[in-house]
Scaffold this motif. Structure first.
Motif, PDB file in Angstrom:
ATOM      1  N   GLU A  72       8.028  11.749   2.638  1.00  0.00           N
ATOM      2  CA  GLU A  72       8.064  10.924   3.829  1.00  0.00           C
ATOM      3  C   GLU A  72       8.268  11.765   5.086  1.00  0.00           C
ATOM      4  O   GLU A  72       7.600  11.588   6.105  1.00  0.00           O
ATOM      5  CB  GLU A  72       9.246   9.970   3.661  1.00  0.00           C
ATOM      6  N   LEU A  73       9.223  12.726   4.990  1.00  0.00           N
ATOM      7  CA  LEU A  73       9.517  13.552   6.156  1.00  0.00           C
ATOM      8  C   LEU A  73       8.367  14.500   6.451  1.00  0.00           C
ATOM      9  O   LEU A  73       8.116  14.835   7.606  1.00  0.00           O
ATOM     10  CB  LEU A  73      10.824  14.335   5.923  1.00  0.00           C
ATOM     11  N   CYS A  95       6.150  12.655   8.593  1.00  0.00           N
ATOM     12  CA  CYS A  95       6.687  12.617   9.954  1.00  0.00           C
ATOM     13  C   CYS A  95       6.374  13.902  10.696  1.00  0.00           C
ATOM     14  O   CYS A  95       5.954  13.881  11.854  1.00  0.00           O
ATOM     15  CB  CYS A  95       8.206  12.410   9.931  1.00  0.00           C
ATOM     16  N   VAL A  96       6.587  15.041  10.033  1.00  0.00           N
ATOM     17  CA  VAL A  96       6.343  16.323  10.688  1.00  0.00           C
ATOM     18  C   VAL A  96       4.867  16.458  11.028  1.00  0.00           C
ATOM     19  O   VAL A  96       4.506  16.917  12.115  1.00  0.00           O
ATOM     20  CB  VAL A  96       6.813  17.483   9.787  1.00  0.00           C
ATOM     21  N   ILE A  97       4.000  16.019  10.112  1.00  0.00           N
ATOM     22  CA  ILE A  97       2.563  16.104  10.386  1.00  0.00           C
ATOM     23  C   ILE A  97       2.199  15.229  11.576  1.00  0.00           C
ATOM     24  O   ILE A  97       1.446  15.632  12.459  1.00  0.00           O
ATOM     25  CB  ILE A  97       1.759  15.717   9.122  1.00  0.00           C
ATOM     26  N   TRP A 129       3.835   7.961  16.447  1.00  0.00           N
ATOM     27  CA  TRP A 129       4.930   7.298  15.729  1.00  0.00           C
ATOM     28  C   TRP A 129       4.450   6.841  14.365  1.00  0.00           C
ATOM     29  O   TRP A 129       3.314   6.366  14.263  1.00  0.00           O
ATOM     30  CB  TRP A 129       5.405   6.099  16.542  1.00  0.00           C
ATOM     31  N   PRO A 130       5.180   6.943  13.277  1.00  0.00           N
ATOM     32  CA  PRO A 130       6.511   7.547  13.172  1.00  0.00           C
ATOM     33  C   PRO A 130       6.422   9.026  12.860  1.00  0.00           C
ATOM     34  O   PRO A 130       5.970   9.410  11.798  1.00  0.00           O
ATOM     35  CB  PRO A 130       7.112   6.801  11.983  1.00  0.00           C
ATOM     36  N   GLY A 131       6.858   9.828  13.800  1.00  0.00           N
ATOM     37  CA  GLY A 131       6.758  11.273  13.623  1.00  0.00           C
ATOM     38  C   GLY A 131       8.116  11.929  13.678  1.00  0.00           C
ATOM     39  O   GLY A 131       9.093  11.347  13.215  1.00  0.00           O
ATOM     40  N   ILE A 152      16.550  20.108   8.066  1.00  0.00           N
ATOM     41  CA  ILE A 152      16.864  18.837   8.715  1.00  0.00           C
ATOM     42  C   ILE A 152      15.686  18.475   9.614  1.00  0.00           C
ATOM     43  O   ILE A 152      15.219  19.312  10.395  1.00  0.00           O
ATOM     44  CB  ILE A 152      18.159  18.925   9.542  1.00  0.00           C
ATOM     45  N   VAL A 153      15.201  17.258   9.466  1.00  0.00           N
ATOM     46  CA  VAL A 153      14.104  16.807  10.324  1.00  0.00           C
ATOM     47  C   VAL A 153      14.664  15.781  11.298  1.00  0.00           C
ATOM     48  O   VAL A 153      15.313  14.820  10.888  1.00  0.00           O
ATOM     49  CB  VAL A 153      12.974  16.176   9.477  1.00  0.00           C
TER      50      VAL A 153
END
Ligand SMILES: [Mg+2]
Ligand SMILES: [Zn+2]
Ligand SMILES: [Zn+2]
Lengths: 85, 886
Positions: free
Chosen positions: B366-367, B370-372, B378-380, B412-413
């Motif tokens: 999932e994270l 987000c990073v991509i 959103w949701p990034g 940590i993201v």
């Protein structure tokens, strides 16, 4: 008017219905109170030695006074005062 | 850094007055040059910009401590004042001490015996009760001031007078006039006081001798405290303090020169006074009676006291007031389709606010997504923190895909907030704890924050442009607290008196009435539509009417949501006038009866589901079935109330307050009769035969009587008008159910506005004997004194409009006055009470652990759980046990 301690006027205030019961507690009981709440004497609420009630019951600075008040719900609450000069 | 880092614990802070020796000791340079920079732009040695005062330019090394800008704490310099000046801040104490002390021998004006005894007592008191010791020295001071003859030397004390701001004058018996004491004289008098006497006056002679309140040496603060600013053009602009210091140095040097040159006393006195002025305004530029020092542009200078004082000062603005990250502010708007626990957040805002989330093997995919997505989708996510503490700003990462690949547990993201995150929502003024509540984030299109209408009352919010703040808790502890303690559902009951503050209001109440009123019968389609708007699937009960069509009543639908063991009896809001019902024998459906979870009788309106209603249907539901149930109830049943309004259509139109011609005539007739009565009283008053109200003048009596008659007339007009209104007229429904407006509002719209008042009196100010030139002088009749015959429907005449505006203005003025006054009162109360808390033994303590109350509230009752001060509601217990009210 200056009223001396123990004079009839100062004794009379204790009889008034709005004045709750005040008494000076013994040293032993005083220490128990302090232990119960984990505090030093000056962390109790204060009452001045020249307060009319304090004079009437003969409380001296350093004493602890026990006050028993009636609550509106019919119960009693016990509170303490530390007598200060 | 070359600063040796030592660990030390502050055990005590002691305040005192700096002595001249101390000022010189801590000084690194004596300032005496009036020039600050030379031709090359370099600071002149011994000026207020002397490099010894601390390194301020990056790369410079401090000549005193050898540190660069980072490590140099800054150093003080000093000015040797040519003549002493008074420190304004202490003027009150200087005056007091001078009066308490003999002008001749400098002793405290009390008998030696009293001083000795008092000092002994004072020292003992100071050890145990410093607060009482302060009061004691205050008393000693008062007594000493009263003494007119010195008990030590017998000198008769001349009268002293303080002329604001800083002139102390002494009465001279020979010239019979007051003569000014200059600082030199004052200082020599203060110097004479022995330490013992000083101590008894409440000073600590070691830390603050009274003569130190007269300045002979002035400390120069480090440059770091008054940095100069470079304007783009390269011109240097100095801080206000620096300007002031330059003034002081310049005046001081001139004064020195004149003294050396032996100038006439007048010139010296003039300069001395100027020096006093500069030093005074340097310390405080708002001394009353002193013209404030101004900048060239005319702006008053911000000197030392101004930096500390007031709302934007160091204390209130910087130390108590904190600014935070992870917050957002925007306009609010309503959304009846979100839960009361939610807040609608715009996508734009959601892309700026982040939550730090630790990467684990369960959320890594999932994270990665987000990073991509990065910071602009959103949701990034906005930042990635590597296990070694490096912060990677995703705005500048070219290849986010490979960064996402390299994610591993331990990273940590800082990902964007998304649905389900917790946020704190706040509206100023934050007057009570419900001004900040926890809401679950729901990201929505649009640019405003959305909130449910039922949470407007605790925030006191409306949508006429109000803005609110949103904060995202950053730690797991903070989020847990927000979820478990701050969420809206835990604030449905107010801690003030235990009543509901989050409940039905406005359209919810109209809707509840329309749904539960007897005339509402619903087909199967209607019912299904309503239930779907509530978001539930439920089995329908037996229809109330089987033939010719299956029809359900609104009460049946509402009953689907009431717990099966719930019983309730109570009046409805509409129970008034001829619809009044006191008990279960009710023909008008204005008495609510719920038995075993079925709404059998009565309409739901403000008294049943409204906010702030005592012992209501909704109150008992919340109290007995808990917050989760209440949220569910609001989110489902209340939504049905809105849906029924949408289905039926509900609005207010002009015709709603139109009354027939016949009614109008009736009202006019009735008003004319009242006017006639008023005229009779006026005539009696003019003749002087008016019956006087005890304790009032004849004029006051007349006014009281007239106001009485006219108020009665207005009420009667209202009754007549309301009598002609259709009970299902929408305006009237809203007034009856308590949704919005009241009978008075309807009266003013349909019948007559009635008497306008200012300060409780009929309007009479304006011209001589009349409020407007349209009336004759001394006309005491209703119209000339602000009675408005017209209604909002019929429209006001020009004079009536004036009277209405005069009456309306008063309301605006006192809301403005009230808010400012109560704001200040609130601030003082909070400052006094903020750190009191209830200890685990139920005692109330302050921050030092001293006892304030031996049992919270002296009864130990939590007001949130003891509605309106009563710990137990016996009636309700009986009703719950036996099923009905006795
Ligand atoms: Mg507003
Ligand atoms: Zn330095
Ligand atoms: Zn003397």
């Amino acid at each position: 008017m200056v009223s001396k301690r123990g004079s009839s006027v100062s004794q009379k205030i204790l009889e008034h219905e709005l004045v709750p019961k005040h008494e000076v507690v013994s040293l032993k009981e005083g220490l128990e109170v302090l232990k119960k709440y984990g505090i030093k004497p000056d962390q109790l609420p204060w009452i001045k030695a020249n307060d009319p009630v304090a004079k009437a019951i003969g409380a001296k600075p350093g004493d602890i006074v026990k006050v028993v008040r009636k609550t509106p719900w019919g119960g009693e609450i016990v509170v303490y005062r530390y007598v200060v000069p | 850094m070359t600063v040796t880092e030592e660990e030390k614990i502050v055990s005590m802070i002691k305040f005192g007055i700096l002595s001249p020796e101390e000022i010189r000791k801590m000084s690194v340079v004596e300032v005496k040059s009036t020039e600050t920079y030379d031709e090359d732009g370099l600071p002149v040695p011994h000026s207020v910009m002397d490099p010894h005062l601390g390194a301020i330019d990056p790369g410079h090394i401090c000549p005193v401590c050898g540190n660069s800008i980072k490590g140099c704490p800054g150093h003080f310099g000093h000015i040797e004042l040519a003549l002493p000046v008074i420190n304004v801040i202490f003027i009150k104490y200087i005056y007091d001490v001078l009066r308490a002390v003999c002008a001749n021998c400098g002793r405290l004006k009390l008998p030696q015996k009293d001083i000795e005894r008092g000092l002994k007592y004072y020292r003992k008191l100071n050890e145990r009760h410093p607060y009482l010791a302060r009061r004691f020295s205050e008393y000693i001071k008062k007594r000493a001031i009263k003494t007119t003859v010195c008990p030590h030397c017998g000198y008769k004390q001349p009268k002293l007078k303080l002329t604001k701001p800083i002139t102390i004058e002494e009465y001279n018996e020979e010239t019979r006039s007051y003569i000014r004491l200059n600082p030199l004289v004052i200082r020599s008098r203060l110097e004479k006081i022995p330490n013992e006497d000083v101590e008894l006056l409440g000073f600590d002679p070691q830390e603050s001798r009274p003569e130190w309140m007269i300045l002979t040496v002035l400390p120069i603060p480090p440059i770091a405290i008054r940095p100069s600013i470079m304007i783009e053009t390269g011109i240097r602009s100095e801080d206000d303090l620096t300007h002031k210091l330059v003034d002081i140095v310049r005046t001081n040097e001139r004064l020195k020169e004149h003294i050396v040159a032996g100038a006439p006393q007048i010139i010296i006195d003039d300069l001395w006074e100027l020096l006093q002025y500069h030093v005074t305004t340097y310390l405080d530029n708002e001394v009353p009676g002193f013209p404030p020092a101004k900048h060239r542009s005319g702006r008053p200078l911000k000197t030392l006291a101004q930096r500390l004082k007031g709302k934007e000062g160091r204390f209130r603005g910087n130390l108590s007031g904190k600014r935070v990250d992870f917050s957002a502010r925007t306009v609010i708007s309503p959304d009846p389709y979100i839960s009361i626990n939610e807040v609608g957040v715009s996508v734009e805002v959601a892309m700026k606010l982040t939550v730090p989330e630790k990467v684990t093997e369960w959320n890594i995919e999932e994270l990665r997504k987000c990073v991509i997505n990065g910071p602009y989708k959103w949701p990034g996510a906005n930042y990635v923190v590597t296990p070694d503490g490096r912060r990677i700003d995703l705005r500048y990462v070219k290849d986010r895909k490979s960064l996402a690949e390299s994610l591993a547990p331990g990273y940590i993201v800082e990902r964007h907030i998304r649905n389900g995150d917790i946020a704190l929502f706040n509206r100023q003024p934050s007057l009570h704890r419900m001004s900040i509540m926890g809401h679950i984030v729901k990201v929505l299109p649009g640019r405003t924050f959305r909130l449910h209408l039922a949470v407007c009352p605790p925030y006191n919010a409306d949508f006429d442009g109000d803005e609110m703040n949103l904060h995202i808790p950053q730690t797991e502890d903070a989020r847990a607290e927000a979820r478990e303690l701050l969420k809206v559902q835990y604030h449905i009951l107010t801690p003030r008196y235990g009543g509901v503050i989050i409940g039905g209001l406005q359209d919810y109440i109209s809707g509840a009435y329309l749904l539960t009123v007897k005339t509402t019968l619903l087909t199967k389609e209607d019912v299904m539509e309503l239930l779907s708007s509530a978001g539930v699937v439920k089995e329908l009960p037996e229809p109330a009417i089987l033939s010719p069509r299956e029809l359900w009543t609104g009460k049946q639908i509402v009953s689907l949501f009431i717990p099966p063991d719930f019983n309730y009896h109570g009046k409805a809001s509409i129970s008034a006038g001829h619809l009044k019902c006191e008990d279960i024998e009710c023909f008008w459906d204005s008495y609510v009866v719920v038995r075993t979870g079925k709404l059998l009788m009565g309409v739901l309106d403000k008294k049943s589901i409204g906010a702030e209603q005592q012992d209501s249907f909704f109150y008992f539901l919340v109290k007995e079935y808990g917050a989760d149930f209440a949220v569910n109830f609001i989110d489902s049943v209340f939504r049905m109330f809105i849906r029924i309004l949408e289905k039926k259509g509900f609005t207010l139109r002009l015709d709603d307050v139109a009354i027939p011609e016949k009614a109008k005539n009736e009202i006019i007739q009735m008003l004319m009769e009242s006017f006639k009565k008023v005229q009779e009283y006026v005539d009696q008053y003019v003749k002087g035969v008016l019956e006087v109200v005890p304790g009032r003048t004849a004029e006051e009596s007349l006014e009281i009587k007239i106001l009485e008659i006219l108020a009665e007339a207005r009420d009667k007009a209202g009754e007549i008008a309301v009598g002609y209104l259709d009970p299902f007229n929408h305006a009237f429904i809203m007034a009856r159910t308590g949704a919005r407006g009241n009978v008075l509002n309807l009266t003013q719209m349909a019948a007559t506005l009635g008497q306008m008042t200012v300060r409780g009196e009929r309007i009479w100010r304006g011209y001589m004997g009349r409020p407007l030139p349209h009336f004759s002088v001394n006309d005491l009749g209703p119209i000339a004194r602000g009675f408005i015959v017209n209604s909002f429907y019929s429209g006001l005449s020009p004079t009536e409009m004036f009277m209405h505006a005069a009456g309306g203005r008063e309301g605006l003025v006192d809301t403005a006055v009230r808010t400012s006054q109560s704001g200040y009162m609130q601030r003082r109360l909070i400052n006094a009470l903020m750190d009191l808390y209830v200890e685990y033994d139920y005692t109330v303590r302050d921050s030092s652990g001293s006892i304030i109350q031996f049992l919270y509230g002296e009864d130990g009752a939590d007001p949130a759980k003891a509605p309106h001060g009563k710990p137990i509601n016996v009636e309700r217990i009986v009703e719950r046990v036996i099923g009905w009210k006795l």
